[in-house]
Scaffold this active site. Structure first.
Site, PDB file in Angstrom:
ATOM      1  N   SER A  52      13.135 -12.943   7.122  1.00  0.00           N
ATOM      2  CA  SER A  52      12.060 -13.265   7.774  1.00  0.00           C
ATOM      3  C   SER A  52      11.881 -14.836   8.114  1.00  0.00           C
ATOM      4  O   SER A  52      12.689 -15.771   7.803  1.00  0.00           O
ATOM      5  CB  SER A  52      10.905 -12.902   6.926  1.00  0.00           C
ATOM      6  OG  SER A  52      10.674 -13.881   6.092  1.00  0.00           O
TER       7      SER A  52
ATOM      8  N   ARG B 145       6.492   1.837   8.864  1.00  0.00           N
ATOM      9  CA  ARG B 145       7.486   1.556   8.264  1.00  0.00           C
ATOM     10  C   ARG B 145       7.364   2.310   6.887  1.00  0.00           C
ATOM     11  O   ARG B 145       6.585   2.865   6.301  1.00  0.00           O
ATOM     12  CB  ARG B 145       7.256   0.208   7.419  1.00  0.00           C
ATOM     13  CG  ARG B 145       7.385  -0.822   8.705  1.00  0.00           C
ATOM     14  CD  ARG B 145       8.232  -2.019   8.380  1.00  0.00           C
ATOM     15  NE  ARG B 145       8.635  -2.602   9.546  1.00  0.00           N
ATOM     16  CZ  ARG B 145       8.442  -4.078   9.637  1.00  0.00           C
ATOM     17  NH1 ARG B 145       8.079  -5.074   8.922  1.00  0.00           N
ATOM     18  NH2 ARG B 145       8.946  -4.446  11.155  1.00  0.00           N
TER      19      ARG B 145
ATOM     20  N   ASP C 106      -7.157  -8.142   7.168  1.00  0.00           N
ATOM     21  CA  ASP C 106      -7.003  -6.775   7.058  1.00  0.00           C
ATOM     22  C   ASP C 106      -5.929  -6.508   6.052  1.00  0.00           C
ATOM     23  O   ASP C 106      -5.858  -5.139   5.390  1.00  0.00           O
ATOM     24  CB  ASP C 106      -6.342  -6.121   8.515  1.00  0.00           C
ATOM     25  CG  ASP C 106      -5.050  -6.965   8.968  1.00  0.00           C
ATOM     26  OD1 ASP C 106      -4.802  -7.919   8.335  1.00  0.00           O
ATOM     27  OD2 ASP C 106      -4.901  -6.710  10.035  1.00  0.00           O
ATOM     28  N   HIS C 107      -5.122  -7.435   5.610  1.00  0.00           N
ATOM     29  CA  HIS C 107      -3.830  -7.112   4.714  1.00  0.00           C
ATOM     30  C   HIS C 107      -4.217  -7.223   3.144  1.00  0.00           C
ATOM     31  O   HIS C 107      -3.476  -6.533   2.497  1.00  0.00           O
ATOM     32  CB  HIS C 107      -2.825  -8.100   4.993  1.00  0.00           C
ATOM     33  CG  HIS C 107      -2.081  -7.753   5.892  1.00  0.00           C
ATOM     34  ND1 HIS C 107      -2.373  -7.597   7.250  1.00  0.00           N
ATOM     35  CD2 HIS C 107      -0.606  -7.714   5.924  1.00  0.00           C
ATOM     36  CE1 HIS C 107      -1.395  -7.097   8.127  1.00  0.00           C
ATOM     37  NE2 HIS C 107      -0.303  -7.102   7.351  1.00  0.00           N
TER      38      HIS C 107
ATOM     39  N   ARG D 159       9.650 -16.546   7.406  1.00  0.00           N
ATOM     40  CA  ARG D 159       8.566 -17.350   6.748  1.00  0.00           C
ATOM     41  C   ARG D 159       8.803 -18.863   6.370  1.00  0.00           C
ATOM     42  O   ARG D 159       9.997 -19.264   6.001  1.00  0.00           O
ATOM     43  CB  ARG D 159       8.316 -16.660   5.351  1.00  0.00           C
ATOM     44  CG  ARG D 159       9.023 -16.840   4.145  1.00  0.00           C
ATOM     45  CD  ARG D 159       8.635 -16.052   2.895  1.00  0.00           C
ATOM     46  NE  ARG D 159       8.706 -14.708   3.413  1.00  0.00           N
ATOM     47  CZ  ARG D 159       9.585 -13.815   2.579  1.00  0.00           C
ATOM     48  NH1 ARG D 159      10.354 -14.170   1.458  1.00  0.00           N
ATOM     49  NH2 ARG D 159       9.622 -12.522   2.895  1.00  0.00           N
TER      50      ARG D 159
ATOM     51  N   ASP E  30       2.603 -11.636  12.674  1.00  0.00           N
ATOM     52  CA  ASP E  30       2.569 -10.125  11.877  1.00  0.00           C
ATOM     53  C   ASP E  30       3.777  -9.157  12.987  1.00  0.00           C
ATOM     54  O   ASP E  30       3.863  -9.426  14.070  1.00  0.00           O
ATOM     55  CB  ASP E  30       1.342  -9.489  12.085  1.00  0.00           C
ATOM     56  CG  ASP E  30       1.460  -8.067  11.222  1.00  0.00           C
ATOM     57  OD1 ASP E  30       1.404  -8.151   9.856  1.00  0.00           O
ATOM     58  OD2 ASP E  30       2.012  -7.170  11.682  1.00  0.00           O
TER      59      ASP E  30
HETATM   60  S1  SF4 Z   1       1.862  -2.174  10.194  1.00  0.00           S
HETATM   61 FE1  SF4 Z   1       1.172  -3.842   9.381  1.00  0.00          FE
HETATM   62  S2  SF4 Z   1      -0.686  -4.696  10.311  1.00  0.00           S
HETATM   63 FE2  SF4 Z   1      -0.184  -2.468  10.879  1.00  0.00          FE
HETATM   64  S3  SF4 Z   1      -1.468  -1.313   9.321  1.00  0.00           S
HETATM   65 FE3  SF4 Z   1       0.502  -1.505   8.684  1.00  0.00          FE
HETATM   66  S4  SF4 Z   1       0.556  -3.609   7.429  1.00  0.00           S
HETATM   67 FE4  SF4 Z   1      -1.362  -3.393   8.569  1.00  0.00          FE
END
Ligand code: SF4
Length: 753
Positions: A643, A448, A95-96, A645, A160
């Site tokens: 993070s 975000r 998806d990313h 990571r 995620d």
């Molecule tokens: S918050 Fe993260 S998982 Fe959700 S749509 Fe945005 S980038 Fe994709």
């Protein structure tokens, strides 16, 4: 049927036996959070009375979910564990990596072209190791998980931050780094600091323009971006039960914005309805059988102050729609005060783009509520004055809302449907003109809104609101529009008002889809070949790290003595480097390039002790590696915060750094270093940091008798011939010392198989 009913039944058996035991042990009623955590303890610990926010505990999650960007390194590591299959049900979601530019199909085709080698790798590695693979275009990880895998009372980890979305179905779902996902798939326990718990009592019922999104926008305003750290938010009360399951998910999803470990709701009729709507009647039936264990005890909710660390109360009947931002999700504005805030702060009032969708707000209910605004706008001869995009969360939702005519509603007023992917939410947005960095405003139903997140422009003022409010403001083209009281002039010059939105939680005719975009893993994975081109610049198979040589380490060269803050971003920068996430050697060229060298106050400028010249950190370290010499990095307080990571621990290990010696560690990074077979040490006396000099060669003494709780010693050999011996501490337990000896935790697992 994609979910694993046997696994769910197993979890429910554990809930049924362990919840009463935990109640007896603690001698009091339990919150839902405690019930699920106790049911998922790695070992049943008869006497565990954890101190919330302090005690670290091992858990056994039920599932793992990974998105395509973070899955690459997680799976490359997993391949090293030597397992034939993943030990817990796991999925990968593409998806990313899909960039939004022209619209769903064009963008998807371009992503397939550009990222084919990554998709081929993920598809083949998933097929080989029994991992479900969701192809590009199938949907966003959290929406797909909610539709197929989440279940009340379960525990999941995901690579995620917005994994907590599954809390809308009563699951403890927590965002982690790839190394944690790898460990759990390989059969290791997963460690978590036993969280503090915030109770959020919801009373009343939403009405008018207010939606579930406004609950979390309000909570973000109350708790701020740090207020949820090390806490789980448990929502309860009759207001909680009045929300749809997907509305609950929106709230849990954005708990990440206040730093919460996760958020969740207790099992209720809305969850039963959603499980039925997504063809999981059997899961609903199983959950109903043990429902008293899938919600907090009545005494807890009757006197929440006695059981939660903090209690917040929100009356949904009085909740106003909110707009949060710009630049931070906790700047919460009730809609009635927002226009004035725009004027007062001089934010650009003209709205350039409205974007709805993302994993946060792309349910059937969200789309139908927003489409109801679009439909009446069209009936009242209005079109959007801003650009307007729609990102469905999954192919199942997209197919169904198209079938039911809702996508047409958006198209009629000028909306553009994007691929079922993250797109602009993660900055995968080829927004024309963003490179000019002009101040401008956008509004999204995402989660975000930090500077540069959506389009890379630091002057884009990004605001966050519900999909219906975003739609209304996009029609007005002006941030100051309040649909509750303002009118708009339509194409015929008439003054018109928008009516309240209305939505449907689940499709009356049921969900439908032609192709989920799901690849079932092969039952015989042994013969599947993992596809990685040896010449690839983005993917590289990992070689196991070498085992400890069995002797003390002598003559380690000081690579850098870091001054001040050193987060995982300083150690392994993000941005353009992210394309190398699956290629350890290439991404290692960013090692510590953001860290400040104590010796000269500069970043990425360190002395090469072999020739006395200054160079970039990765280049100097590669020179040491070529010469067969180990090195040491010295750091300040809270080294490795940020993070989780794993690259920040793998890169120094790959390039030949043997020891990270600091005043103090951020705990997750310290654990990551141990997993990679590094020595993570702390100064017994913080003032000894001053004794480390730029030309030092350092010996690590005491490794042949390395044991828990026993300090080691370091000899600092200075270039003038003098020496300083200092004591250093460590927090290795027996297992972690075995990791060090074997060269890495994964080496240990492989040896044990
Ligand atoms: S918050 Fe993260 S998982 Fe959700 S749509 Fe945005 S980038 Fe994709």
């Amino acid at each position: 049927m994609l979910f694993d009913l046997e696994l769910i039944e197993e979890t429910y058996k554990r809930l049924s036996t362990r919840v009463p035991e935990a109640r007896d042990l603690l001698g009091r009623p339990l919150t839902l959070t405690e019930k699920i955590l106790y049911a998922h303890l790695w070992n049943k610990q008869e006497s565990l009375k954890p101190e919330r926010g302090v005690t670290y505990v091992d858990f056994a999650p039920d599932r793992v979910a990974m998105q395509d960007a973070t899955a690459q390194m997680a799976l490359l590591q997993f391949m090293q564990a030597g397992r034939a299959r993943t030990t817990v049900p796991s999925t990968v979601h593409c998806d990313h990596l899909i960039q939004a530019r022209a619209g769903a199909q064009t963008d998807l085709n371009q992503a397939l072209d550009k990222n084919q080698e990554v998709y081929d790798f993920l598809a083949s590695v998933s097929e080989k190791y029994g991992i479900g693979f969701w192809k590009p275009g199938a949907g966003i990880i959290h929406q797909v998980v909610l539709e197929h895998y989440a279940f009340p009372g379960g525990m999941m980890i995901g690579t995620d931050s917005h994994t907590p979305n599954a809390g809308g179905l009563g699951m403890i779902a927590i965002g982690v780094g790839g190394a944690d996902a790898c460990d759990v798939m390989a059969g290791l326990p997963w460690e978590l600091k036993f969280p503090r718990i915030i109770g959020v009592r919801l009373t009343g019922k939403l009405n008018g323009w207010a939606s579930a999104k406004d609950v979390i926008l309000k909570v973000a305003g109350i708790l701020t971006v740090k207020g949820g750290t090390d806490h789980i938010l448990e929502y309860f009360g009759e207001g909680a039960q009045s929300l749809s399951a997907t509305g609950k998910s929106t709230i849990c999803n954005m708990g990440a914005e206040i730093g919460a470990t996760t958020s969740l709701f207790g099992f209720d009729a809305a969850m039963v309805e959603y499980l039925h709507g997504t063809q999981r009647e059997k899961v609903a039936g199983e959950a109903e059988r043990i429902q008293e264990h899938l919600t907090g005890d009545p005494e807890v909710y009757a006197s929440p102050e006695a059981y939660f660390d903090q209690v917040i109360e929100i009356n949904l009947s009085e909740l106003e729609p909110h707009v949060n931002g710009p630049f931070t999700p906790d700047l919460a504005w009730p809609l009635s005060q927002f226009a004035e805030a725009v004027e007062k702060n001089g934010w650009p009032a003209r709205l350039e783009v409205g974007l709805i969708g993302s994993c946060t707000n792309s349910s059937y209910e969200d789309i139908t509520r927003a489409a109801s605004v679009a439909r009446q706008a069209s009936q009242k001869n209005l079109k959007v004055k801003s650009a307007f995009t729609i990102t469905p969360g999954s192919e199942m939702v997209r197919y169904t809302v198209e079938r039911d005519g809702y996508l047409d509603d958006f198209g009629t007023i000028g909306g553009v449907v994007l691929a079922n992917a993250c797109g602009p939410c993660i900055g995968q947005w080829a927004r024309a003109g963003s490179e000019d960095q002009k101040p401008n405003s956008i509004i999204t139903s995402f989660n975000r809104n930090f500077a540069k997140r959506n389009d890379g422009n630091p002057n884009t003022h990004a605001f966050v609101a519900s999909p219906e409010v975003v739609t209304a403001l996009s029609i007005a083209g002006d941030l100051r529009f309040n649909p509750l009281k303002d009118s708009l002039t339509n194409e015929r010059g008439e003054e018109v008002r928008l009516d309240e939105p209305s939505g449907i939680p689940l499709p009356v005719r049921g969900f439908d889809v032609e192709d989920y975009g799901y690849q079932v893993p092969s039952p015989q994975g042994e013969s599947v070949v993992v596809k990685i081109d040896p010449a690839s610049q983005r993917l590289q198979l990992l070689d196991p790290f070498p085992a400890w040589e069995g002797i003390d380490l002598h003559g380690l060269l000081l690579l850098i003595k870091v001054k001040g803050k050193c987060t995982t971003d300083h150690i392994s920068m993000a941005g353009p480097w992210l394309k190398y996430r699956g290629h350890l050697d290439n991404i290692s060229n960013n090692l510590l390039i953001g860290a400040i060298n104590f010796a000269n106050g500069q970043a990425n400028h360190v002395k090469n002790q072999l020739n006395g010249k200054y160079g970039e950190v990765p280049a100097v370290q590669r020179a040491y590696k070529s010469a067969g010499l180990g090195s040491i990095v010295v750091g300040d307080e809270n080294y490795g915060e940020g993070s989780s990571r794993e690259h920040a621990a793998m890169e120094p290990r790959h390039l030949g750094v043997r020891v990270i010696l600091v005043k103090s560690f951020a705990r997750i990074h310290e654990t990551n270093l141990k997993k990679q077979g590094m020595l993570a040490l702390t100064f017994a006396n913080a003032a000894d940091y001053e004794k480390v000099q730029e030309d030092d060669r350092i010996d690590v003494l005491g490794l042949t008798s390395f044991r828990p709780g026993q300090p080691l010693h370091l000899m600092l050999n200075h270039s003038d011939g003098s020496h300083d011996e200092i004591q250093v501490n460590h927090t290795y337990n027996e297992t972690q010392i075995d990791w060090f000896r074997a060269g890495a935790a994964l080496n240990m697992i492989r040896q044990s198989i």
